[in-house]
Design a protein around this motif. Structure first.
Motif, PDB file in Angstrom:
ATOM      1  N   VAL A 106       0.855  -1.189   0.000  1.00  0.00           N
ATOM      2  CA  VAL A 106       0.000   0.000   0.000  1.00  0.00           C
ATOM      3  C   VAL A 106       0.893   1.241   0.000  1.00  0.00           C
ATOM      4  CG1 VAL A 106      -1.579   1.384   1.404  1.00  0.00           C
ATOM      5  CG2 VAL A 106      -2.015  -1.060   1.072  1.00  0.00           C
ATOM      6  N   ILE A 120      -7.154  -1.468   4.611  1.00  0.00           N
ATOM      7  CA  ILE A 120      -6.700  -1.162   3.253  1.00  0.00           C
ATOM      8  C   ILE A 120      -6.016  -2.399   2.701  1.00  0.00           C
ATOM      9  CG2 ILE A 120      -5.283   0.314   1.804  1.00  0.00           C
ATOM     10  CD1 ILE A 120      -5.610   2.533   3.786  1.00  0.00           C
ATOM     11  N   GLU A 124      -2.977  -1.308  -2.842  1.00  0.00           N
ATOM     12  CA  GLU A 124      -3.753  -0.085  -3.074  1.00  0.00           C
ATOM     13  C   GLU A 124      -2.834   1.136  -3.019  1.00  0.00           C
ATOM     14  OE1 GLU A 124      -6.878   0.397  -3.805  1.00  0.00           O
ATOM     15  OE2 GLU A 124      -8.030  -1.362  -3.186  1.00  0.00           O
ATOM     16  N   LYS A 138     -12.103   2.744   1.309  1.00  0.00           N
ATOM     17  CA  LYS A 138     -12.224   3.525   0.077  1.00  0.00           C
ATOM     18  C   LYS A 138     -12.051   5.001   0.409  1.00  0.00           C
ATOM     19  CE  LYS A 138     -15.558   0.264  -1.931  1.00  0.00           C
ATOM     20  NZ  LYS A 138     -14.551  -0.370  -2.785  1.00  0.00           N
TER      21      LYS A 138
END
Length: 206
Positions: A106, A120, A124, A138
């Motif tokens: 991430v 998360i 991402e 999100k």
């Protein structure tokens, strides 16, 4: 406690404070005015952990990685109680809410805020100033100037804490009854009270 792992010995700046009930292991670099709370596990055995100046890692946080990965907490990152950072990069002046989990690879841009209990998922990437919540997490909106100002104020309290801990913190025996002292002395933090985000918004709205 500070632990060597193989040839790796943690590097800790003299202005940082690591609680003796935290565990910092191996290939870890900790910068200036960093606070590491009790119960935190910062384990640089399989990879490397860089914690830049002004960060705080609060009670019971875990920072770790898969083999060969570097975890990077950039300057002034604020990692709330019980959060897990596994193989991620946290941008400058980010806030990671309590008990959130940030997974492998991430990348958070600078000044992101992650809500408490968020997850998360791996791989991402979020742009700077993202407000991120949920499971799976999100982006729900942009972080405002007011929000990042509130976050920065809270982080500044933690940046003062290492020096205060060195001056005032010590093991002691408990008292067996409540001492008779005035109410104003009990409120020893009255000059540095910090409001939640909701309290601050309410006061601004009048």
């Amino acid at each position: 406690m500070i632990y060597q792992f193989k040839e790796h010995i943690p590097v800790v700046h003299v202005t940082a404070f690591i609680h003796p009930q935290a565990a910092v292991t191996g290939n870890v670099i900790i910068g200036k005015h960093v606070y590491i709370g009790p119960g935190a596990a910062i384990r640089g055995d399989w990879g490397k952990i860089i914690i830049e100046d002004g960060c705080n890692i609060q009670e019971n946080c875990t920072i770790h990685m898969f083999p060969g990965v570097t975890v990077h907490l950039k300057a002034n990152a604020h990692i709330g109680h019980g959060a897990i950072i596994h193989g991620a990069t946290i941008g400058k002046n980010c806030l990671i809410g309590m008990n959130s989990v940030i997974m492998d690879n991430v990348i958070l841009g600078d000044e992101c805020i992650v809500g408490a209990l968020s997850f998360i998922k791996a791989d991402e990437t979020f742009d700077a100033r993202s407000l991120i919540v949920g499971n799976p997490a999100k982006k729900i909106k942009e972080v405002s100037d007011e929000m990042i100002g509130w976050k920065t104020q809270g982080t500044e309290l933690y940046q003062q804490l290492p020096d205060e801990m060195r001056h005032y913190w010590k093991a002691c025996e408990p008292l067996r009854e409540i001492p008779s002292i005035s109410a104003d002395k009990l409120d020893h933090n009255a000059d540095t009270q910090y409001q939640t985000w909701n309290q601050q918004r309410k006061n601004q709205d009048g």
